[in-house]
Design a protein around this motif. Structure first.
Motif, PDB file in Angstrom:
ATOM      1  N   ASP A  69      93.577 -78.715 -46.799  1.00 53.11           N
ATOM      2  CA  ASP A  69      94.966 -78.295 -46.955  1.00 53.11           C
ATOM      3  C   ASP A  69      95.055 -76.841 -47.405  1.00 53.11           C
ATOM      4  O   ASP A  69      95.886 -76.074 -46.917  1.00 53.11           O
ATOM      5  CB  ASP A  69      95.694 -79.184 -47.962  1.00 53.11           C
ATOM      6  CG  ASP A  69      95.930 -80.585 -47.439  1.00 53.11           C
ATOM      7  OD1 ASP A  69      95.811 -80.791 -46.213  1.00 53.11           O
ATOM      8  OD2 ASP A  69      96.237 -81.472 -48.261  1.00 53.11           O
ATOM      9  N   MET A  70      94.208 -76.463 -48.357  1.00 53.37           N
ATOM     10  CA  MET A  70      94.216 -75.083 -48.842  1.00 53.37           C
ATOM     11  C   MET A  70      93.780 -74.119 -47.739  1.00 53.37           C
ATOM     12  O   MET A  70      94.332 -73.038 -47.589  1.00 53.37           O
ATOM     13  CB  MET A  70      93.301 -74.940 -50.066  1.00 53.37           C
ATOM     14  CG  MET A  70      93.773 -75.700 -51.278  1.00 53.37           C
ATOM     15  SD  MET A  70      95.418 -75.203 -51.825  1.00 53.37           S
ATOM     16  CE  MET A  70      95.037 -73.608 -52.501  1.00 53.37           C
ATOM     17  N   ASN A  71      92.810 -74.522 -46.941  1.00 57.67           N
ATOM     18  CA  ASN A  71      92.351 -73.699 -45.830  1.00 57.67           C
ATOM     19  C   ASN A  71      93.463 -73.524 -44.807  1.00 57.67           C
ATOM     20  O   ASN A  71      93.678 -72.433 -44.281  1.00 57.67           O
ATOM     21  CB  ASN A  71      91.120 -74.329 -45.191  1.00 57.67           C
ATOM     22  CG  ASN A  71      90.457 -73.423 -44.188  1.00 57.67           C
ATOM     23  OD1 ASN A  71      90.635 -72.218 -44.220  1.00 57.67           O
ATOM     24  ND2 ASN A  71      89.685 -74.005 -43.301  1.00 57.67           N
ATOM     25  N   SER A  72      94.177 -74.586 -44.533  1.00 63.00           N
ATOM     26  CA  SER A  72      95.292 -74.524 -43.591  1.00 63.00           C
ATOM     27  C   SER A  72      96.387 -73.598 -44.095  1.00 63.00           C
ATOM     28  O   SER A  72      96.939 -72.800 -43.338  1.00 63.00           O
ATOM     29  CB  SER A  72      95.852 -75.927 -43.362  1.00 63.00           C
ATOM     30  OG  SER A  72      96.995 -75.876 -42.547  1.00 63.00           O
ATOM     31  N   ALA A  73      96.708 -73.684 -45.376  1.00 61.84           N
ATOM     32  CA  ALA A  73      97.734 -72.818 -45.954  1.00 61.84           C
ATOM     33  C   ALA A  73      97.294 -71.362 -45.911  1.00 61.84           C
ATOM     34  O   ALA A  73      98.089 -70.463 -45.614  1.00 61.84           O
ATOM     35  CB  ALA A  73      98.030 -73.243 -47.381  1.00 61.84           C
ATOM     36  N   ALA A  74      96.016 -71.110 -46.174  1.00 63.27           N
ATOM     37  CA  ALA A  74      95.502 -69.738 -46.121  1.00 63.27           C
ATOM     38  C   ALA A  74      95.569 -69.189 -44.699  1.00 63.27           C
ATOM     39  O   ALA A  74      95.953 -68.035 -44.492  1.00 63.27           O
ATOM     40  CB  ALA A  74      94.071 -69.697 -46.644  1.00 63.27           C
ATOM     41  N   ASN A  75      95.216 -70.006 -43.728  1.00 61.37           N
ATOM     42  CA  ASN A  75      95.286 -69.570 -42.330  1.00 61.37           C
ATOM     43  C   ASN A  75      96.721 -69.280 -41.921  1.00 61.37           C
ATOM     44  O   ASN A  75      96.990 -68.305 -41.229  1.00 61.37           O
ATOM     45  CB  ASN A  75      94.680 -70.627 -41.409  1.00 61.37           C
ATOM     46  CG  ASN A  75      93.177 -70.685 -41.510  1.00 61.37           C
ATOM     47  OD1 ASN A  75      92.538 -69.737 -41.933  1.00 61.37           O
ATOM     48  ND2 ASN A  75      92.613 -71.817 -41.139  1.00 61.37           N
ATOM     49  N   CYS A  76      97.640 -70.119 -42.338  1.00 63.73           N
ATOM     50  CA  CYS A  76      99.047 -69.924 -42.000  1.00 63.73           C
ATOM     51  C   CYS A  76      99.562 -68.631 -42.625  1.00 63.73           C
ATOM     52  O   CYS A  76     100.268 -67.857 -41.974  1.00 63.73           O
ATOM     53  CB  CYS A  76      99.865 -71.123 -42.480  1.00 63.73           C
ATOM     54  SG  CYS A  76     101.603 -71.012 -42.053  1.00 63.73           S
ATOM     55  N   THR A  77      99.204 -68.390 -43.878  1.00 64.20           N
ATOM     56  CA  THR A  77      99.634 -67.167 -44.550  1.00 64.20           C
ATOM     57  C   THR A  77      99.072 -65.942 -43.846  1.00 64.20           C
ATOM     58  O   THR A  77      99.787 -64.967 -43.601  1.00 64.20           O
ATOM     59  CB  THR A  77      99.175 -67.181 -46.028  1.00 64.20           C
ATOM     60  OG1 THR A  77      99.717 -68.335 -46.653  1.00 64.20           O
ATOM     61  CG2 THR A  77      99.617 -65.942 -46.755  1.00 64.20           C
ATOM     62  N   GLU A  78      97.814 -65.988 -43.481  1.00 62.38           N
ATOM     63  CA  GLU A  78      97.192 -64.862 -42.787  1.00 62.38           C
ATOM     64  C   GLU A  78      97.857 -64.624 -41.429  1.00 62.38           C
ATOM     65  O   GLU A  78      98.121 -63.481 -41.057  1.00 62.38           O
ATOM     66  CB  GLU A  78      95.701 -65.118 -42.605  1.00 62.38           C
ATOM     67  CG  GLU A  78      94.960 -63.954 -41.994  1.00 62.38           C
ATOM     68  CD  GLU A  78      93.462 -64.192 -41.901  1.00 62.38           C
ATOM     69  OE1 GLU A  78      92.792 -63.381 -41.260  1.00 62.38           O
ATOM     70  OE2 GLU A  78      92.988 -65.187 -42.463  1.00 62.38           O
ATOM     71  N   ASN A  79      98.137 -65.689 -40.705  1.00 61.46           N
ATOM     72  CA  ASN A  79      98.805 -65.553 -39.414  1.00 61.46           C
ATOM     73  C   ASN A  79     100.198 -64.945 -39.584  1.00 61.46           C
ATOM     74  O   ASN A  79     100.608 -64.105 -38.770  1.00 61.46           O
ATOM     75  CB  ASN A  79      98.920 -66.916 -38.722  1.00 61.46           C
ATOM     76  CG  ASN A  79      97.591 -67.414 -38.225  1.00 61.46           C
ATOM     77  OD1 ASN A  79      96.640 -66.654 -38.095  1.00 61.46           O
ATOM     78  ND2 ASN A  79      97.515 -68.696 -37.963  1.00 61.46           N
ATOM     79  N   THR A  80     100.928 -65.355 -40.600  1.00 60.66           N
ATOM     80  CA  THR A  80     102.267 -64.815 -40.841  1.00 60.66           C
ATOM     81  C   THR A  80     102.200 -63.336 -41.174  1.00 60.66           C
ATOM     82  O   THR A  80     103.011 -62.555 -40.684  1.00 60.66           O
ATOM     83  CB  THR A  80     102.954 -65.595 -41.987  1.00 60.66           C
ATOM     84  OG1 THR A  80     103.010 -66.979 -41.614  1.00 60.66           O
ATOM     85  CG2 THR A  80     104.348 -65.086 -42.225  1.00 60.66           C
ATOM     86  N   ILE A  81     101.231 -62.940 -41.979  1.00 62.19           N
ATOM     87  CA  ILE A  81     101.067 -61.529 -42.328  1.00 62.19           C
ATOM     88  C   ILE A  81     100.770 -60.702 -41.085  1.00 62.19           C
ATOM     89  O   ILE A  81     101.267 -59.578 -40.943  1.00 62.19           O
ATOM     90  CB  ILE A  81      99.959 -61.369 -43.388  1.00 62.19           C
ATOM     91  CG1 ILE A  81     100.428 -61.938 -44.709  1.00 62.19           C
ATOM     92  CG2 ILE A  81      99.550 -59.907 -43.529  1.00 62.19           C
ATOM     93  CD1 ILE A  81      99.352 -62.028 -45.772  1.00 62.19           C
ATOM     94  N   ASN A  82     100.002 -61.254 -40.167  1.00 67.49           N
ATOM     95  CA  ASN A  82      99.644 -60.538 -38.944  1.00 67.49           C
ATOM     96  C   ASN A  82     100.692 -60.645 -37.851  1.00 67.49           C
ATOM     97  O   ASN A  82     100.482 -60.171 -36.749  1.00 67.49           O
ATOM     98  CB  ASN A  82      98.288 -61.044 -38.429  1.00 67.49           C
ATOM     99  CG  ASN A  82      97.173 -60.675 -39.365  1.00 67.49           C
ATOM    100  OD1 ASN A  82      97.203 -59.631 -40.016  1.00 67.49           O
ATOM    101  ND2 ASN A  82      96.163 -61.512 -39.446  1.00 67.49           N
ATOM    102  N   GLY A  83     101.818 -61.296 -38.133  1.00 68.53           N
ATOM    103  CA  GLY A  83     102.913 -61.367 -37.178  1.00 68.53           C
ATOM    104  C   GLY A  83     102.878 -62.561 -36.255  1.00 68.53           C
ATOM    105  O   GLY A  83     103.702 -62.673 -35.357  1.00 68.53           O
ATOM    106  N   ALA A  84     101.952 -63.477 -36.456  1.00 67.26           N
ATOM    107  CA  ALA A  84     101.876 -64.671 -35.623  1.00 67.26           C
ATOM    108  C   ALA A  84     102.633 -65.808 -36.293  1.00 67.26           C
ATOM    109  O   ALA A  84     103.146 -65.669 -37.399  1.00 67.26           O
ATOM    110  CB  ALA A  84     100.422 -65.059 -35.385  1.00 67.26           C
ATOM    111  N   ARG A  85     102.700 -66.934 -35.626  1.00 70.67           N
ATOM    112  CA  ARG A  85     103.345 -68.101 -36.200  1.00 70.67           C
ATOM    113  C   ARG A  85     102.314 -69.047 -36.788  1.00 70.67           C
ATOM    114  O   ARG A  85     101.161 -69.033 -36.422  1.00 70.67           O
ATOM    115  CB  ARG A  85     104.140 -68.840 -35.125  1.00 70.67           C
ATOM    116  CG  ARG A  85     105.198 -67.964 -34.471  1.00 70.67           C
ATOM    117  CD  ARG A  85     106.006 -68.758 -33.542  1.00 70.67           C
ATOM    118  NE  ARG A  85     107.247 -69.046 -34.256  1.00 70.67           N
ATOM    119  CZ  ARG A  85     108.213 -69.760 -33.775  1.00 70.67           C
ATOM    120  NH1 ARG A  85     108.109 -70.293 -32.594  1.00 70.67           N
ATOM    121  NH2 ARG A  85     109.306 -69.963 -34.461  1.00 70.67           N
ATOM    122  N   CYS A  86     102.761 -69.912 -37.694  1.00 68.69           N
ATOM    123  CA  CYS A  86     101.850 -70.891 -38.301  1.00 68.69           C
ATOM    124  C   CYS A  86     101.505 -71.981 -37.317  1.00 68.69           C
ATOM    125  O   CYS A  86     102.233 -72.375 -36.500  1.00 68.69           O
ATOM    126  CB  CYS A  86     102.518 -71.551 -39.508  1.00 68.69           C
ATOM    127  SG  CYS A  86     102.677 -70.417 -40.872  1.00 68.69           S
TER     128      CYS A  86
END
Length: 45
Positions: A28-45
């Motif tokens: 779950d933490m890995n998924s949240a980190a990936n989603c946050t990184e994608n959002t910062i880079n302009g992608a969607r979760c």
């Protein structure tokens, strides 16, 4: 800012309480980190 921190803490608590195992919590933490990184880079979760 205080409301944001409060909501983040409540959301984190709820997310962690939904995990049944340590491995599930890590996933779950890995998924949240990936989603946050994608959002910062302009992608969607």
């Amino acid at each position: 800012m205080r409301k944001f921190v409060t909501l983040a803490l409540i959301g984190g608590t709820l997310a962690l309480s939904a995990c049944n195992t340590v491995r599930g919590a890590a996933a779950d933490m890995n998924s949240a980190a990936n989603c946050t990184e994608n959002t910062i880079n302009g992608a969607r979760c």
